[in-house]
Design an enzyme around this catalytic site. Structure first.
Site, PDB file in Angstrom:
ATOM      1  N   ARG A  37      17.121 -15.100 -14.796  1.00 42.61           N
ATOM      2  CA  ARG A  37      18.358 -14.133 -15.385  1.00 42.61           C
ATOM      3  C   ARG A  37      19.117 -14.769 -16.380  1.00 42.61           C
ATOM      4  NH1 ARG A  37      19.009 -10.289 -10.019  1.00 42.61           N
ATOM      5  NH2 ARG A  37      17.151  -9.333 -10.462  1.00 42.61           N
ATOM      6  N   LYS A 201       4.295   1.505   0.470  1.00 42.98           N
ATOM      7  CA  LYS A 201       4.638   2.679   0.837  1.00 42.98           C
ATOM      8  C   LYS A 201       4.546   3.910  -0.115  1.00 42.98           C
ATOM      9  CE  LYS A 201       7.729   2.094   4.393  1.00 42.98           C
ATOM     10  NZ  LYS A 201       9.202   1.966   5.049  1.00 42.98           N
ATOM     11  N   GLY A 355      10.437  -6.481  -9.673  1.00 43.80           N
ATOM     12  CA  GLY A 355      10.196  -6.716  -8.020  1.00 43.80           C
ATOM     13  C   GLY A 355       8.838  -7.689  -7.828  1.00 43.80           C
ATOM     14  N   GLY A 378      14.471  -1.796  -9.153  1.00 43.40           N
ATOM     15  CA  GLY A 378      14.806  -0.352  -8.795  1.00 43.40           C
ATOM     16  C   GLY A 378      14.792   0.219 -10.190  1.00 43.40           C
TER      17      GLY A 378
HETATM   18  P1  AMP Z   1       6.689  -2.249  -2.448  1.00 40.06           P
HETATM   19  O1  AMP Z   1       7.746  -3.048  -2.356  1.00 40.06           O
HETATM   20  O2  AMP Z   1       6.472  -1.002  -2.005  1.00 40.06           O
HETATM   21  O3  AMP Z   1       6.187  -2.588  -4.002  1.00 40.06           O
HETATM   22  O4  AMP Z   1       5.672  -3.162  -1.626  1.00 40.06           O
HETATM   23  C1  AMP Z   1       5.565  -4.799  -1.745  1.00 40.06           C
HETATM   24  C2  AMP Z   1       4.987  -5.074  -0.591  1.00 40.06           C
HETATM   25  O5  AMP Z   1       3.660  -4.436  -0.126  1.00 40.06           O
HETATM   26  C3  AMP Z   1       4.537  -6.434  -0.496  1.00 40.06           C
HETATM   27  O6  AMP Z   1       5.358  -7.405   0.194  1.00 40.06           O
HETATM   28  C4  AMP Z   1       3.198  -6.683  -0.022  1.00 40.06           C
HETATM   29  O7  AMP Z   1       2.923  -7.803   1.105  1.00 40.06           O
HETATM   30  C5  AMP Z   1       2.930  -5.385   0.906  1.00 40.06           C
HETATM   31  N1  AMP Z   1       1.763  -4.906   0.918  1.00 40.06           N
HETATM   32  C6  AMP Z   1       0.774  -4.760  -0.197  1.00 40.06           C
HETATM   33  N2  AMP Z   1      -0.431  -4.397   0.402  1.00 40.06           N
HETATM   34  C7  AMP Z   1      -0.232  -4.449   1.683  1.00 40.06           C
HETATM   35  C8  AMP Z   1      -1.225  -4.069   2.867  1.00 40.06           C
HETATM   36  N3  AMP Z   1      -2.524  -3.701   2.713  1.00 40.06           N
HETATM   37  N4  AMP Z   1      -0.728  -3.981   3.992  1.00 40.06           N
HETATM   38  C9  AMP Z   1       0.731  -4.254   4.407  1.00 40.06           C
HETATM   39  N5  AMP Z   1       1.606  -4.767   3.368  1.00 40.06           N
HETATM   40  C10 AMP Z   1       1.025  -4.732   2.168  1.00 40.06           C
END
Ligand code: AMP
Length: 398
Positions: A37, A201, A355, A378
């Site tokens: 950064r 999610k 992220g 974000g």
């Molecule tokens: P997000 O912050 O929603 O972009 O989620 C990122 C996180 O999703 C990372 O830490 C990944 O390890 C997790 N992730 C991705 N695929 C899977 C999966 N199939 N099962 C559980 N966690 C997952």
């Protein structure tokens, strides 16, 4: 189309320029453990120095919540910035941020000098966008520059409030790049336009899916999110991460994609494991195959990777947000790596949301092959949701 005034549109010679940077760096015992950064902020700072401005830098660091917590002081940043810029960056130690010390330091500045103010979140009003602190900040400067994309989705004193009390508020180079790619390239993309969404999610990506379905030619969904779609379509997904409450939503999205003529690609196979661990026994669940109870889907399988890579190869613009699997564990990183490699090899405009996907791309060594990697997590998600970001909106239009 967002068309904001930037540091290239102003003359700062002899002017006091307050620059909101994103110096929210990880610190361990006073040592900066990742200085990306700081490095990213240099072009704007160097430009303002070269033009003869009096450069007053400010940023937040962590969450001191209105208290002058010494471990969250920006002093180590001033020390490192001095080295990176090869000139003194004076630190204006001041528990009030804009108190007697900071005012005296600004008053003593010569053209081309640089000072750094204390952590803006030492003041409780900062995150409330209150007038008193906004006016204090504005009183230090003639011109305001916002180069902190990471906080652009928040309306705080140091990025939004201050602009009400200065005549000139423009964006810096880093912010301009985020606007060009996450804002304008997504609004007016070279086609085919492919978006890749992954991560944990569905619920957190709903507004992004909705917004992108109106814009893309192909939408790829990987990561744990895809299991909600698979369960919705009648497959058993074992112990994989699923949001059962969102199954109907997933079906609606499949329908919406069809109506809009968007190619919605879901994984056709998955890497499965009998524990949520890198040491687990591994297997593959093929197309239309249930995942057994007690097993977890932790990455897209090789056929899915092939399918997604082929879609990337035909694209002219690609936006990617969210990993394809649990890339933090080596046995479940192949899908994310295949996608990262396809983007790296592509001639398309490749845009990585901040992220986890940014971390994955950098960690895998493809960082310098992407057109743009966002510096905001974000904020980049909200840009992709099509929202107006207060920190961007507050800058003067051209
Ligand atoms: P997000 O912050 O929603 O972009 O989620 C990122 C996180 O999703 C990372 O830490 C990944 O390890 C997790 N992730 C991705 N695929 C899977 C999966 N199939 N099962 C559980 N966690 C997952």
């Amino acid at each position: 189309m967002l068309n904001k005034k930037s540091v290239d549109d102003i003359n700062v010679k002899g002017q006091r320029v307050l620059v909101r940077c994103d110096f929210n760096v990880p610190l361990q015992e006073g040592n900066i453990t990742d200085e990306n950064r700081l490095v990213a902020a240099l072009p704007t700072i160097q430009k303002l120095i070269a033009d003869g401005g009096k450069v007053i830098l400010c940023s937040h660091l962590g969450k001191p919540k209105g208290e002058a917590i010494p471990t969250l002081s920006l002093e180590p940043v001033a020390v490192r910035l001095s080295e990176l810029l090869n000139r003194e960056v004076k630190f204006a130690a001041d528990a009030e941020v804009v108190g007697t010390n900071a005012k005296a330091a600004v008053a003593a500045m010569h053209d081309g000098d640089v000072i750094l103010l204390e952590n803006t979140r030492y003041r409780a009003e900062e995150t409330k966008n209150g007038d008193a602190f906004s006016k204090d900040l504005a009183s230090l400067c003639d011109v305001f520059v916002n180069d902190a994309f990471g906080t652009a989705h928040r309306a705080h004193c140091s990025n939004v409030g201050v602009t009400q009390f200065v005549d000139t508020a423009v964006v810096g180079y880093l912010m301009q790049k985020e606007i060009d790619f996450l804002g304008n390239a997504v609004e007016n993309p070279a086609r085919p336009f492919v978006a890749i969404l992954g991560g944990a999610k569905v619920s957190s990506k709903i507004p992004v899916i909705e917004n992108l379905l109106d814009k893309v030619d192909t939408l790829i969904i990987g990561g744990a999110m895809s299991f909600t779609f698979m369960q919705a379509q009648g497959l058993k997904v074992g112990n994989s991460l699923v949001e059962a409450d969102y199954c109907q939503y997933a079906l609606d999205m499949v329908e919406k994609a069809k109506t809009k003529g968007v190619d919605l690609l879901l994984p056709v196979d998955s890497v499965i494991a009998d524990a949520f661990s890198n040491d687990a026994n591994l297997g593959i669940a093929g197309e239309n195959e249930d995942i057994p109870d007690g097993w977890f889907g932790l990455d897209i399988g090789p056929k899915s990777a092939e399918l997604f890579v082929a879609a990337v190869k035909s694209a002219k613009t690609v936006v990617w947000n969210g990993p394809m699997g649990c890339f933090e564990m080596s046995n479940f990183a192949a899908g994310t790596k295949a996608v990262a490699e396809a983007l790296a090899d592509s001639d398309a405009v490749t845009i990585i949301g901040g992220g986890d996907s940014a971390a994955a791309v950098n960690q895998m060594g493809f960082g310098d092959k992407m057109t743009h990697i966002s510096t905001g997590g974000g904020a980049s998600l909200e840009f992709l949701e099509g929202k107006e970001l207060p920190g961007v909106a507050a800058a003067n239009d051209k």
